[in-house]
Design an enzyme around this catalytic site. Structure first.
Site, PDB file in Angstrom:
ATOM      1  N   LYS A  45     -17.533 -30.680  -3.958  1.00 37.16           N
ATOM      2  CA  LYS A  45     -17.807 -29.334  -3.438  1.00 37.16           C
ATOM      3  C   LYS A  45     -16.677 -28.370  -3.829  1.00 37.16           C
ATOM      4  O   LYS A  45     -15.581 -28.808  -4.205  1.00 37.16           O
ATOM      5  CB  LYS A  45     -17.949 -29.399  -1.912  1.00 37.16           C
ATOM      6  CG  LYS A  45     -16.695 -29.868  -1.172  1.00 37.16           C
ATOM      7  CD  LYS A  45     -16.999 -30.201   0.293  1.00 37.16           C
ATOM      8  CE  LYS A  45     -15.744 -30.660   1.020  1.00 37.16           C
ATOM      9  NZ  LYS A  45     -16.068 -31.180   2.377  1.00 37.16           N
ATOM     10  N   TYR A  75       9.591  -6.848  -2.631  1.00 42.83           N
ATOM     11  CA  TYR A  75       8.921  -6.048  -1.610  1.00 42.83           C
ATOM     12  C   TYR A  75       9.550  -6.244  -0.232  1.00 42.83           C
ATOM     13  O   TYR A  75       9.921  -7.363   0.132  1.00 42.83           O
ATOM     14  CB  TYR A  75       7.448  -6.449  -1.499  1.00 42.83           C
ATOM     15  CG  TYR A  75       6.554  -5.914  -2.589  1.00 42.83           C
ATOM     16  CD1 TYR A  75       6.433  -4.549  -2.824  1.00 42.83           C
ATOM     17  CD2 TYR A  75       5.803  -6.793  -3.364  1.00 42.83           C
ATOM     18  CE1 TYR A  75       5.588  -4.065  -3.819  1.00 42.83           C
ATOM     19  CE2 TYR A  75       4.952  -6.322  -4.353  1.00 42.83           C
ATOM     20  CZ  TYR A  75       4.846  -4.952  -4.575  1.00 42.83           C
ATOM     21  OH  TYR A  75       4.011  -4.492  -5.546  1.00 42.83           O
TER      22      TYR A  75
END
Ligand SMILES: *Cc1c(COP(=O)(O)O)cnc(C)c1O
Length: 385
Positions: free
Chosen positions: A54, A273
């Site tokens: 999956k 940042y």
């Protein structure tokens, strides 16, 4: 994307030369994948070893992984969705394919057209499938998921009893009865045995049907959990199915990112940042071309006073400093020899030194999420198999 081979990589100037053109390389070792499949099959014998592919084979690429597993002898595959099952059918015309999500309204004809076997999760789904089979005049194979205490998908005890008593079960062919363990990653947890006992009781109501309970962790709980078929996922891909002890499965995933720039940064300066990290000493900083868009979770950011994950340059750890950005991280390579820490060099983010579950621990998550978050930007290289 399947491009190039290790041989092609060695040729300089070749535009297929991955090492020259890529900013990040995700290497998926299909030989290790197959080795893990064989190990799981040996641990589970005489039970059949299926494979769970999956979410694009846990992010590693179903188109490459599923055929490699089929070639290694795997005959039964599980996916989550109908769309994944249709994609897998195109790759493996012979395999038995079961989507866990079961039957959404109006989709029975699609399952029939692609010869897929839904995992029926409720009395309503069973009713829909029986009606479709009766209408089409065919008895089609199907699995049934019974709930044994997870309270997610699956039939309740009352629904299993009603099914056992019903007259229309002859409308379809019941090929598998399954349930799913909630705590297989913790061998000492009493929930697993409680579920196994509940499973024994409920599957006894549907005699003569093959049974399946174990995921990867369940396989390691021992033969009592193996029944007729096991459904490993994470262990195939080199994840660690149980929290404690060492991981017995081979490393499948290697993620390397490239150094774009090196800079000497004085003490007292901040990085990245938010100016979240102030350098305590003058440092040599490498800027590496991977970020959260490549699965380097922003939770791996390392602010002031925090200790974080290291990436590796050969045997040398280089700690991540400051925020993880979408496309970049900054790491401290002070003191690491220049033949390893230079513009254009690759650093290891996941691989021999950093296992997916260790990477996950630094980000407050699990290896399953690490693998399914790798993204599609890194150049993919499949080796072996
Ligand atoms: C995902 C899944 C598996 C595989 O689990 P792993 O822990 O990855 O081995 C097995 N069964 C069900 C129902 C699943 O959803």
């Amino acid at each position: 994307v399947r491009r190039g081979s290790p041989a092609a990589v060695a040729r300089p100037g070749n535009i297929d030369d991955l090492e020259a053109t890529a900013t990040a390389i995700l290497t998926i070792d299909l030989t290790a994948l197959v080795e893990n499949y064989r190990r799981l099959a040996a641990l589970s014998a005489p039970a059949e070893c299926a494979a769970v592919v999956k979410a694009d084979a846990y992010g590693l690429g179903m188109a490459a992984c599923a055929p490699a597993l089929a070639h290694a002898g795997c005959k039964t595959f599980f996916v989550a969705t109908l769309a994944e099952a249709i994609e897998l059918r195109a790759l493996l015309p012979q395999a038995a394919i079961y989507p866990f999500d079961g039957l959404l309204p109006g989709t029975a004809a699609v399952f029939h057209a692609y010869e897929l076997r839904p995992v029926l999760n409720s009395a309503e789904e069973i009713g829909d499938w029986a009606a479709f089979c009766t209408g089409a005049g065919v008895s089609l194979p199907v699995a049934i998921h019974i709930d044994t205490g997870m309270n997610r998908l699956g039939l309740s005890r009352a629904e299993v009893e009603a099914l056992a008593a019903a007259s229309d079960t002859g409308a379809f062919e019941l090929t598998l009865v399954m349930s799913h363990l909630a705590c297989a990653d913790e061998p000492e947890h009493p929930k697993s045995e409680a579920q196994r006992i509940a499973f024994d009781g409920l599957r006894g109501l549907l005699p003569g049907t093959r049974a399946s309970l174990a995921n990867s962790g369940g396989i390691l709980l021992g033969p009592a959990y193996h029944y007729d078929l096991v459904r490993p996922g994470i262990a195939l891909y080199g994840g660690k199915p149980q929290a404690k002890g060492r991981n017995p499965f081979a490393r499948v995933v290697h993620l390397a990112g490239r150094i774009l720039q090196l800079r000497e940064v004085p003490a007292g300066e901040t990085i990245g940042y938010g100016a979240s990290r102030t350098l305590k000493r003058a440092s040599r900083i490498a800027v590496v071309a991977v970020g959260y868009a490549d699965g380097l979770f922003r939770a791996l950011s390392v602010g002031d006073g925090e200790e974080g994950m290291s990436v590796y340059l050969g045997p040398h750890p280089a700690p991540i400093l400051g925020r993880v950005s979408m496309d970049l991280i900054t790491v401290d390579v002070t003191g690491i020899p220049e033949d390893l820490a230079h513009r254009g060099a690759f650093v290891e983010l996941i691989g021999d030194n950093v296992a997916p579950h260790e990477f996950a621990a630094h980000a407050g998550t699990i290896d399953y999420e690490v693998l399914t978050s790798l993204g599609t930007r890194a150049t993919r290289r499949y080796i072996g198999g």
